[in-house]
Design a protein around this motif. Structure first.
Motif, PDB file in Angstrom:
ATOM      1  N   VAL A  23       0.818  -1.202   0.000  1.00 10.82           N
ATOM      2  CA  VAL A  23       0.000   0.000   0.000  1.00 10.82           C
ATOM      3  C   VAL A  23       0.855   1.257   0.000  1.00 10.82           C
ATOM      4  O   VAL A  23       0.575   2.222  -0.685  1.00 10.82           O
ATOM      5  CB  VAL A  23      -0.948   0.005   1.229  1.00 10.82           C
ATOM      6  N   LEU A  24       1.927   1.255   0.783  1.00 16.10           N
ATOM      7  CA  LEU A  24       2.705   2.472   0.988  1.00 16.10           C
ATOM      8  C   LEU A  24       3.961   2.563   0.156  1.00 16.10           C
ATOM      9  O   LEU A  24       4.558   3.626   0.086  1.00 16.10           O
ATOM     10  CB  LEU A  24       3.085   2.588   2.465  1.00 16.10           C
ATOM     11  N   GLY A  25       4.369   1.486  -0.447  1.00 14.94           N
ATOM     12  CA  GLY A  25       5.618   1.515  -1.208  1.00 14.94           C
ATOM     13  C   GLY A  25       6.801   1.358  -0.278  1.00 14.94           C
ATOM     14  O   GLY A  25       6.715   1.594   0.915  1.00 14.94           O
ATOM     15  N   ASP A  26       7.932   0.983  -0.818  1.00 13.40           N
ATOM     16  CA  ASP A  26       9.103   0.716   0.000  1.00 13.40           C
ATOM     17  C   ASP A  26       9.968   1.942   0.233  1.00 13.40           C
ATOM     18  O   ASP A  26      10.882   1.902   1.033  1.00 13.40           O
ATOM     19  CB  ASP A  26       9.962  -0.373  -0.672  1.00 13.40           C
ATOM     20  N   SER A  27       9.672   3.054  -0.437  1.00 14.80           N
ATOM     21  CA  SER A  27      10.555   4.208  -0.362  1.00 14.80           C
ATOM     22  C   SER A  27      10.349   5.054   0.888  1.00 14.80           C
ATOM     23  O   SER A  27      11.203   5.830   1.239  1.00 14.80           O
ATOM     24  CB  SER A  27      10.365   5.084  -1.600  1.00 14.80           C
ATOM     25  N   ARG A  28       9.233   4.928   1.581  1.00 10.92           N
ATOM     26  CA  ARG A  28       8.970   5.770   2.742  1.00 10.92           C
ATOM     27  C   ARG A  28       9.614   5.218   3.990  1.00 10.92           C
ATOM     28  O   ARG A  28       9.754   4.026   4.169  1.00 10.92           O
ATOM     29  CB  ARG A  28       7.469   5.897   2.960  1.00 10.92           C
ATOM     30  N   GLU A  29       9.936   6.121   4.905  1.00 14.62           N
ATOM     31  CA  GLU A  29      10.513   5.708   6.179  1.00 14.62           C
ATOM     32  C   GLU A  29       9.458   4.978   6.985  1.00 14.62           C
ATOM     33  O   GLU A  29       8.285   5.321   6.971  1.00 14.62           O
ATOM     34  CB  GLU A  29      10.995   6.925   6.950  1.00 14.62           C
ATOM     35  N   GLN A  65       1.038  12.088  -1.019  1.00 14.70           N
ATOM     36  CA  GLN A  65       1.205  10.727  -0.513  1.00 14.70           C
ATOM     37  C   GLN A  65      -0.104  10.197   0.064  1.00 14.70           C
ATOM     38  O   GLN A  65      -0.477   9.051  -0.173  1.00 14.70           O
ATOM     39  CB  GLN A  65       2.309  10.671   0.547  1.00 14.70           C
ATOM     40  N   VAL A  66      -0.804  11.032   0.837  1.00  9.28           N
ATOM     41  CA  VAL A  66      -2.102  10.622   1.385  1.00  9.28           C
ATOM     42  C   VAL A  66      -3.062  10.316   0.234  1.00  9.28           C
ATOM     43  O   VAL A  66      -3.743   9.292   0.238  1.00  9.28           O
ATOM     44  CB  VAL A  66      -2.683  11.724   2.307  1.00  9.28           C
ATOM     45  N   GLN A  72      -5.207   3.775  -3.645  1.00  7.73           N
ATOM     46  CA  GLN A  72      -4.813   2.372  -3.699  1.00  7.73           C
ATOM     47  C   GLN A  72      -5.712   1.464  -2.875  1.00  7.73           C
ATOM     48  O   GLN A  72      -5.524   0.249  -2.886  1.00  7.73           O
ATOM     49  CB  GLN A  72      -3.353   2.220  -3.267  1.00  7.73           C
ATOM     50  N   PHE A  73      -6.685   2.025  -2.155  1.00  7.14           N
ATOM     51  CA  PHE A  73      -7.639   1.181  -1.435  1.00  7.14           C
ATOM     52  C   PHE A  73      -8.406   0.367  -2.463  1.00  7.14           C
ATOM     53  O   PHE A  73      -8.628   0.811  -3.584  1.00  7.14           O
ATOM     54  CB  PHE A  73      -8.621   2.043  -0.639  1.00  7.14           C
TER      55      PHE A  73
END
Length: 159
Positions: A23-29, A65-66, A72-73
């Motif tokens: 859902v969030l991708g791997d790039s975010r902390e 981002q939000v 993506q839901f």
């Protein structure tokens, strides 16, 4: 005015994180991922309760981002939303912005490090306590600010 501070979910190493990374991708902390996902889940829950929500972000990139996470839901839990300046004139049920709101909304989800000057326009405010100990002072300062306004915030354990 009702203020709720969501406490971070305790980390469970046995829990697979595949759902979140998809859902969030791997790039975010990692520290912001759970908070972002929880904020979006709360948007969905409030939409189902027919509440108008304003998600306030620190900057345009955070707002985007939000927006991306809400897109993506899956189709069964779609949340009608828009970034400020997009969509219908009165905004979708969930409006996302880094600018002060122009429309009246019931709920403020604050994703910034400070209590916004316009917070008193909302009947319900949602704040988040960061998971990292070093970042918790931000939430403590916000909590004190609300107390000075005469509001006793509630704490809610994120599930």
């Amino acid at each position: 005015m009702q203020v709720q501070f969501y406490l971070p979910k305790a980390a469970d190493p046995s829990e697979a994180s595949a759902d979140r990374s998809e859902v969030l991708g791997d790039s975010r902390e990692a520290k912001g991922n759970n908070q972002l996902l929880l904020a979006c889940q709360l948007c969905a829950a409030m939409y189902r309760q027919n509440l108008k929500v304003f998600v306030y972000c620190a900057n345009q990139q955070d707002a985007e981002q939000v927006d991306e996470v809400l897109w993506q839901f899956d189709a069964h839990s779609f949340v009608p939303h828009n970034l400020v300046g997009e969509g219908p004139a009165r905004g979708a049920p969930v409006e996302i912005s880094w600018l002060p709101p122009k429309n009246n909304r019931q709920v403020l989800i604050n994703l910034t490090a400070a209590v916004p000057a316009f917070a008193n326009r909302f009947s319900q405010i949602i704040e988040f306590v960061p998971a990292a100990e070093s970042d918790k002072d931000i939430a403590r300062q916000k909590y004190k600010h609300y107390r000075q306004l005469g509001v006793t915030p509630q704490t809610v354990q994120a599930s």
